[in-house]
Design a protein around this motif. Structure first.
Motif, PDB file in Angstrom:
ATOM      1  N   TYR A  64       0.954  -1.171   0.116  1.00 34.65           N
ATOM      2  CA  TYR A  64      -0.071   0.013   0.080  1.00 34.65           C
ATOM      3  C   TYR A  64       0.763   1.426  -0.196  1.00 34.65           C
ATOM      4  O   TYR A  64       0.410   2.203  -0.672  1.00 34.65           O
ATOM      5  CB  TYR A  64      -0.958   0.003   1.364  1.00 34.65           C
ATOM      6  N   VAL A  65       2.130   1.145   0.653  1.00 43.33           N
ATOM      7  CA  VAL A  65       2.783   2.537   0.816  1.00 43.33           C
ATOM      8  C   VAL A  65       3.538   2.620  -0.727  1.00 43.33           C
ATOM      9  O   VAL A  65       3.374   3.701  -0.918  1.00 43.33           O
ATOM     10  CB  VAL A  65       3.996   2.002   1.962  1.00 43.33           C
ATOM     11  N   LEU A  66       3.838   1.611  -1.308  1.00 44.53           N
ATOM     12  CA  LEU A  66       4.238   1.745  -2.665  1.00 44.53           C
ATOM     13  C   LEU A  66       3.331   2.292  -3.813  1.00 44.53           C
ATOM     14  O   LEU A  66       3.536   3.269  -4.276  1.00 44.53           O
ATOM     15  CB  LEU A  66       4.986   0.240  -3.135  1.00 44.53           C
ATOM     16  N   ALA A  67       2.210   1.850  -3.508  1.00 40.76           N
ATOM     17  CA  ALA A  67       1.087   2.235  -4.395  1.00 40.76           C
ATOM     18  C   ALA A  67       0.917   3.719  -4.138  1.00 40.76           C
ATOM     19  O   ALA A  67       0.384   4.500  -4.983  1.00 40.76           O
ATOM     20  CB  ALA A  67      -0.231   1.513  -4.291  1.00 40.76           C
ATOM     21  N   GLY A  68       0.986   4.060  -2.728  1.00 42.55           N
ATOM     22  CA  GLY A  68       0.687   5.423  -2.486  1.00 42.55           C
ATOM     23  C   GLY A  68       1.729   6.414  -2.958  1.00 42.55           C
ATOM     24  O   GLY A  68       1.547   7.322  -3.402  1.00 42.55           O
ATOM     25  N   VAL A  69       2.935   5.815  -2.920  1.00 43.85           N
ATOM     26  CA  VAL A  69       4.032   6.737  -3.175  1.00 43.85           C
ATOM     27  C   VAL A  69       3.892   6.812  -4.793  1.00 43.85           C
ATOM     28  O   VAL A  69       4.181   8.117  -5.134  1.00 43.85           O
ATOM     29  CB  VAL A  69       5.330   6.084  -2.783  1.00 43.85           C
ATOM     30  N   LEU A  70       3.741   5.840  -5.479  1.00 45.05           N
ATOM     31  CA  LEU A  70       3.679   5.917  -6.997  1.00 45.05           C
ATOM     32  C   LEU A  70       2.467   6.798  -7.334  1.00 45.05           C
ATOM     33  O   LEU A  70       2.288   7.597  -8.412  1.00 45.05           O
ATOM     34  CB  LEU A  70       3.379   4.649  -7.514  1.00 45.05           C
ATOM     35  N   LEU A  71       1.414   6.760  -6.773  1.00 43.51           N
ATOM     36  CA  LEU A  71       0.122   7.482  -7.028  1.00 43.51           C
ATOM     37  C   LEU A  71       0.333   9.072  -6.477  1.00 43.51           C
ATOM     38  O   LEU A  71      -0.393   9.727  -7.341  1.00 43.51           O
ATOM     39  CB  LEU A  71      -1.085   7.087  -6.069  1.00 43.51           C
ATOM     40  N   CYS A  72       1.133   9.317  -5.616  1.00 48.34           N
ATOM     41  CA  CYS A  72       1.532  10.636  -5.337  1.00 48.34           C
ATOM     42  C   CYS A  72       2.282  11.496  -5.992  1.00 48.34           C
ATOM     43  O   CYS A  72       2.809  12.586  -5.978  1.00 48.34           O
ATOM     44  CB  CYS A  72       1.752  10.693  -3.703  1.00 48.34           C
ATOM     45  N   VAL A  73       2.886  10.818  -7.209  1.00 43.72           N
ATOM     46  CA  VAL A  73       3.839  11.521  -8.122  1.00 43.72           C
ATOM     47  C   VAL A  73       3.089  12.521  -8.797  1.00 43.72           C
ATOM     48  O   VAL A  73       3.793  13.728  -9.167  1.00 43.72           O
ATOM     49  CB  VAL A  73       4.503  10.272  -8.937  1.00 43.72           C
TER      50      VAL A  73
ATOM     51  N   ILE B  78      -5.574   3.072   3.939  1.00 42.72           N
ATOM     52  CA  ILE B  78      -5.836   1.682   3.984  1.00 42.72           C
ATOM     53  C   ILE B  78      -4.655   0.795   4.290  1.00 42.72           C
ATOM     54  O   ILE B  78      -4.902  -0.242   4.967  1.00 42.72           O
ATOM     55  CB  ILE B  78      -6.384   0.967   2.555  1.00 42.72           C
ATOM     56  N   GLY B  79      -3.277   1.432   3.996  1.00 41.71           N
ATOM     57  CA  GLY B  79      -2.193   0.716   4.572  1.00 41.71           C
ATOM     58  C   GLY B  79      -1.966   0.385   5.814  1.00 41.71           C
ATOM     59  O   GLY B  79      -1.514  -0.621   6.413  1.00 41.71           O
ATOM     60  N   VAL B  80      -2.445   1.570   6.476  1.00 40.35           N
ATOM     61  CA  VAL B  80      -2.440   1.424   8.037  1.00 40.35           C
ATOM     62  C   VAL B  80      -3.341   0.299   8.496  1.00 40.35           C
ATOM     63  O   VAL B  80      -3.073  -0.390   9.458  1.00 40.35           O
ATOM     64  CB  VAL B  80      -2.890   2.945   8.635  1.00 40.35           C
ATOM     65  N   TYR B  81      -4.677   0.291   7.926  1.00 44.83           N
ATOM     66  CA  TYR B  81      -5.574  -0.388   8.230  1.00 44.83           C
ATOM     67  C   TYR B  81      -5.110  -1.926   8.015  1.00 44.83           C
ATOM     68  O   TYR B  81      -5.417  -3.002   8.850  1.00 44.83           O
ATOM     69  CB  TYR B  81      -6.936  -0.128   7.755  1.00 44.83           C
ATOM     70  N   ALA B  82      -4.448  -2.388   7.012  1.00 43.86           N
ATOM     71  CA  ALA B  82      -4.067  -3.442   6.753  1.00 43.86           C
ATOM     72  C   ALA B  82      -2.878  -3.836   7.307  1.00 43.86           C
ATOM     73  O   ALA B  82      -2.843  -5.231   7.549  1.00 43.86           O
ATOM     74  CB  ALA B  82      -3.730  -3.379   4.943  1.00 43.86           C
ATOM     75  N   LEU B  83      -2.248  -2.951   8.098  1.00 47.21           N
ATOM     76  CA  LEU B  83      -1.066  -3.379   8.964  1.00 47.21           C
ATOM     77  C   LEU B  83      -1.742  -3.876  10.476  1.00 47.21           C
ATOM     78  O   LEU B  83      -1.099  -4.648  10.987  1.00 47.21           O
ATOM     79  CB  LEU B  83      -0.155  -2.000   9.152  1.00 47.21           C
TER      80      LEU B  83
ATOM     81  N   PRO C 170      -5.364  -4.636  11.579  1.00 44.54           N
ATOM     82  CA  PRO C 170      -6.826  -4.496  11.032  1.00 44.54           C
ATOM     83  C   PRO C 170      -7.887  -5.114  12.120  1.00 44.54           C
ATOM     84  O   PRO C 170      -8.883  -4.629  12.161  1.00 44.54           O
ATOM     85  CB  PRO C 170      -7.037  -5.581  10.033  1.00 44.54           C
ATOM     86  N   PHE C 171      -7.303  -5.922  13.047  1.00 45.84           N
ATOM     87  CA  PHE C 171      -8.304  -6.344  14.251  1.00 45.84           C
ATOM     88  C   PHE C 171      -8.574  -5.413  15.112  1.00 45.84           C
ATOM     89  O   PHE C 171      -7.872  -4.559  15.518  1.00 45.84           O
ATOM     90  CB  PHE C 171      -7.692  -7.645  14.719  1.00 45.84           C
ATOM     91  N   GLY C 172      -9.857  -5.183  15.330  1.00 47.15           N
ATOM     92  CA  GLY C 172     -10.306  -4.176  16.201  1.00 47.15           C
ATOM     93  C   GLY C 172     -10.856  -2.736  15.580  1.00 47.15           C
ATOM     94  O   GLY C 172     -11.343  -1.951  16.062  1.00 47.15           O
ATOM     95  N   GLN C 173     -10.944  -3.054  14.086  1.00 43.97           N
ATOM     96  CA  GLN C 173     -11.334  -1.942  13.448  1.00 43.97           C
ATOM     97  C   GLN C 173     -12.321  -2.605  12.280  1.00 43.97           C
ATOM     98  O   GLN C 173     -12.058  -3.958  12.027  1.00 43.97           O
ATOM     99  CB  GLN C 173     -10.192  -1.187  12.602  1.00 43.97           C
ATOM    100  N   THR C 174     -12.978  -1.708  11.645  1.00 42.77           N
ATOM    101  CA  THR C 174     -13.632  -2.132  10.483  1.00 42.77           C
ATOM    102  C   THR C 174     -13.964  -0.896   9.654  1.00 42.77           C
ATOM    103  O   THR C 174     -13.873   0.280  10.097  1.00 42.77           O
ATOM    104  CB  THR C 174     -15.067  -2.847  11.032  1.00 42.77           C
ATOM    105  N   THR C 175     -14.410  -1.155   8.492  1.00 42.03           N
ATOM    106  CA  THR C 175     -14.921  -0.195   7.460  1.00 42.03           C
ATOM    107  C   THR C 175     -16.428  -0.144   7.308  1.00 42.03           C
ATOM    108  O   THR C 175     -17.155  -1.020   7.271  1.00 42.03           O
ATOM    109  CB  THR C 175     -14.195  -0.443   6.192  1.00 42.03           C
ATOM    110  N   VAL C 176     -17.065   1.047   7.262  1.00 35.73           N
ATOM    111  CA  VAL C 176     -18.310   1.396   6.999  1.00 35.73           C
ATOM    112  C   VAL C 176     -18.554   2.367   5.693  1.00 35.73           C
ATOM    113  O   VAL C 176     -17.478   3.222   5.598  1.00 35.73           O
ATOM    114  CB  VAL C 176     -18.789   1.936   8.363  1.00 35.73           C
ATOM    115  N   LYS C 177     -19.582   2.024   5.005  1.00 36.65           N
ATOM    116  CA  LYS C 177     -19.773   3.056   3.839  1.00 36.65           C
ATOM    117  C   LYS C 177     -20.293   4.411   4.309  1.00 36.65           C
ATOM    118  O   LYS C 177     -20.903   4.420   5.571  1.00 36.65           O
ATOM    119  CB  LYS C 177     -20.967   2.433   3.151  1.00 36.65           C
ATOM    120  N   ARG C 178     -19.533   5.428   4.019  1.00 39.53           N
ATOM    121  CA  ARG C 178     -19.983   6.970   4.405  1.00 39.53           C
ATOM    122  C   ARG C 178     -21.296   7.421   3.718  1.00 39.53           C
ATOM    123  O   ARG C 178     -21.304   7.238   2.528  1.00 39.53           O
ATOM    124  CB  ARG C 178     -18.913   7.820   4.083  1.00 39.53           C
TER     125      ARG C 178
END
Length: 130
Positions: free
Chosen positions: A21-30, A44-49, A51-59
């Motif tokens: 995710y960090v690699l994708a983020g750096v490439l996308l921030c170019v 999402i990279g921090v979430y993937a690092l 994940p337990f105890g967290q969840t995603t919800v639609k805004r």
């Protein structure tokens, strides 16, 4: 229990997914246009690092821009990251201890494909919306 699962997750797959995710983020921030996508990758990279105890919800306030952004995200980075989740999920499911972690990896696939319009919240805190 969340901490134990997160530590095992971190060692077996979380760190490597986070690096993806960090690699994708750096490439996308170019480019300036890619910065919002890069920020989403870091989030999402921090979430993937850890994940337990967290969840995603639609805004509820996410609209058409999030939908269009998700299509662009899918083409630029989403399918690569989803593929990484599939590969690590299958590898984790090869052991009995790794099955719960593999299932958690499969649950991250929709988030890796369509992250915009979602919010990461703690599981012990109810989502009230905006």
């Amino acid at each position: 229990m969340k901490t134990v699962l997160n530590v095992i997750w971190l060692v077996l797959s979380g760190f490597w997914l986070f690096l993806g995710y960090v690699l994708a983020g750096v490439l996308l921030c170019v480019t300036i246009i890619g910065i919002p996508f890069g920020i989403a990758a870091f989030r999402i990279g921090v979430y993937a690092l850890w994940p337990f105890g967290q969840t995603t919800v639609k805004r509820p306030d996410a609209g058409a821009p999030s939908c269009i952004g998700n299509v662009l995200w899918l083409l630029l980075a989403g399918w690569w990251l989803a593929l990484a989740h599939i590969v690590t999920g299958v590898a984790l499911c090869l052991t009995i201890i790794g099955i719960p972690l593999g299932i958690a990896n499969f649950k991250l696939i929709p988030v890796s494909l369509f992250p915009l319009g979602r919010e990461i919240v703690p599981t012990d805190q109810p989502f009230t919306g905006r």
